[in-house]
Design a protein around this motif. Sequence first.
Motif, PDB file in Angstrom:
ATOM      1  N   ILE A 106      -8.435 -11.535  -3.719  1.00 54.45           N
ATOM      2  CA  ILE A 106      -7.677 -10.350  -3.315  1.00 54.45           C
ATOM      3  C   ILE A 106      -7.858 -10.171  -1.806  1.00 54.45           C
ATOM      4  O   ILE A 106      -8.988 -10.068  -1.317  1.00 54.45           O
ATOM      5  N   LYS A 166      -2.730 -11.001  -3.769  1.00 58.37           N
ATOM      6  CA  LYS A 166      -3.610 -11.584  -4.790  1.00 58.37           C
ATOM      7  C   LYS A 166      -3.195 -13.025  -5.047  1.00 58.37           C
ATOM      8  O   LYS A 166      -2.045 -13.299  -5.399  1.00 58.37           O
ATOM      9  N   ASP A 179       0.850  -1.190   0.000  1.00 61.52           N
ATOM     10  CA  ASP A 179       0.000   0.000   0.000  1.00 61.52           C
ATOM     11  C   ASP A 179       0.888   1.243   0.000  1.00 61.52           C
ATOM     12  O   ASP A 179       1.641   1.493   0.957  1.00 61.52           O
ATOM     13  N   THR A 231      -1.660  -5.605  -0.400  1.00 63.18           N
ATOM     14  CA  THR A 231      -2.755  -6.281  -1.099  1.00 63.18           C
ATOM     15  C   THR A 231      -2.191  -7.569  -1.681  1.00 63.18           C
ATOM     16  O   THR A 231      -1.321  -7.543  -2.559  1.00 63.18           O
ATOM     17  N   PRO A 240      -6.740  -7.978   1.556  1.00 64.01           N
ATOM     18  CA  PRO A 240      -6.037  -6.899   2.276  1.00 64.01           C
ATOM     19  C   PRO A 240      -5.271  -7.525   3.447  1.00 64.01           C
ATOM     20  O   PRO A 240      -5.857  -8.247   4.271  1.00 64.01           O
TER      21      PRO A 240
END
Length: 478
Positions: free
Chosen positions: A431, A393, A373, A391, A433
């Motif tokens: 995805i 993925k 981030d 993040t 956080p």
Amino acid sequence: MTSQIPVRQIDPATDASNNKKSATVDLYASRKKIYVKEVKGLFQRIRTVSLWALMGMYFLFCWISIDGQPLIYFNLPAREFNLFSATFYPQDFILLSGMLIIAAFGLFFVTTLFGRVWCGYTCPQTVWTFIFMWVEERIEGSRNRRIKLDKSPNSAEKITKKSLKHSAWLLIAFATGLTFVGYFYPVRELSTDLFTLQANGWAYFWTGFFTLATYLNAGWMREQVCLYMCPYARFQSVMYDSDTRTVAYDPVRGEPRGGRKKSASKEELGLGDCIDCGMCVQVCPTGIDIRDGLQYECIGCALCIDACDEVMDKMNYPRGLIRYATENELEGRPSKLLRPRTFGYGAALAFMVGALIFTLLTRVPAELDVERDRGALYRMNGKGLIENSYTVKLINMSEVPQTFELSVTGMNTISIVDNQPVTVASGEDRILPTVVEVSPEAVEQSNTAITFRAESTTDESLVLETESRFVGPNRPGR
């Protein structure tokens, strides 16, 4: 030194009569329909085999399923591409690029060796055109009968034959369009939905579009596609050289041409082997005369070779007046199969094939991507630990769901906050956080490399790693 261009003086008194004799050159000429004569021979048999093989694969592959999985199916809404029991995703686009490059270099390599054999035997335009011509021959008759039928006034026989021919063409075109859409829309469902009016509008549009395109290209335009629409006909010449083997007429042996009786001696008549029968022109699908030399319109189909060999047999002359030959060979010079250009294309082709095979063999059916981030450098949490936000993925490209356990390494005491196993369905992108924390004492630099790791509990051999950065406070003197 200067040069002068002679100028012809025109006498006004004779100008009118001279104008009547001058030739008029049209910048545009209407298309003359080509009536192709049916011929049998070695190369026509080869084409028949390739035609049946290609058409069989095209029309059958979309219907074949293995373990409930279509053999070839491009599922665009789900972004899945099933090819021979393997599933690929948009992330595998590099593989598609590799296959396209291989196809390009393969075409270049074959062209330097044998000219436009792709056009003559495997090009979809050629394949469908020959099917349509075969149907036309069966319904309207031989070349002479078709010419006579077109010139005759409308009658019940003419209307019936034309209607049957175009109906058969449309049926083949519809089957072609239906099959093509069937690679993107389950073909069994498509066949039912189309006729029960349950299919969506796009299914009707694309089926109709490819039906019309096939009908026009193979039934009406035919050689016009090869002559004016296909770019390959234009840039093929840069891949040709004096050792490229193409369909060619042997003028040394054939000239001077002229008609004669079978019993006549060509030596006494002072003629070559060509009897000027015109058969090579009558069988040519693009309407050229191969005796005029190499032309960009020639698609290398070799029908003229079969026709000429048949005439040579009747005249008791040796075959090969028209044959696959190189320019050097026709001029009596030695011809080379392998040369620098061939080695270049061959090496590039071999490299790309090897790279694609290696990529497929080492392909990992999952992917881990981590992005830090950038909105904040770092922050201190309530426990006095330094946090960074990321993040994460996870992409599962395997055939079954995968459960991953995440971890992070690279610094002492570093860990993921509220770390839990993550299940990713087949073909799914998850995805997440993610927050990573570390004690201030472990931060020795303001920017430290760390490694995220995802281990599958479903498949122990599936382990993913990727690097990122952890940002902390500046520590002067360290």
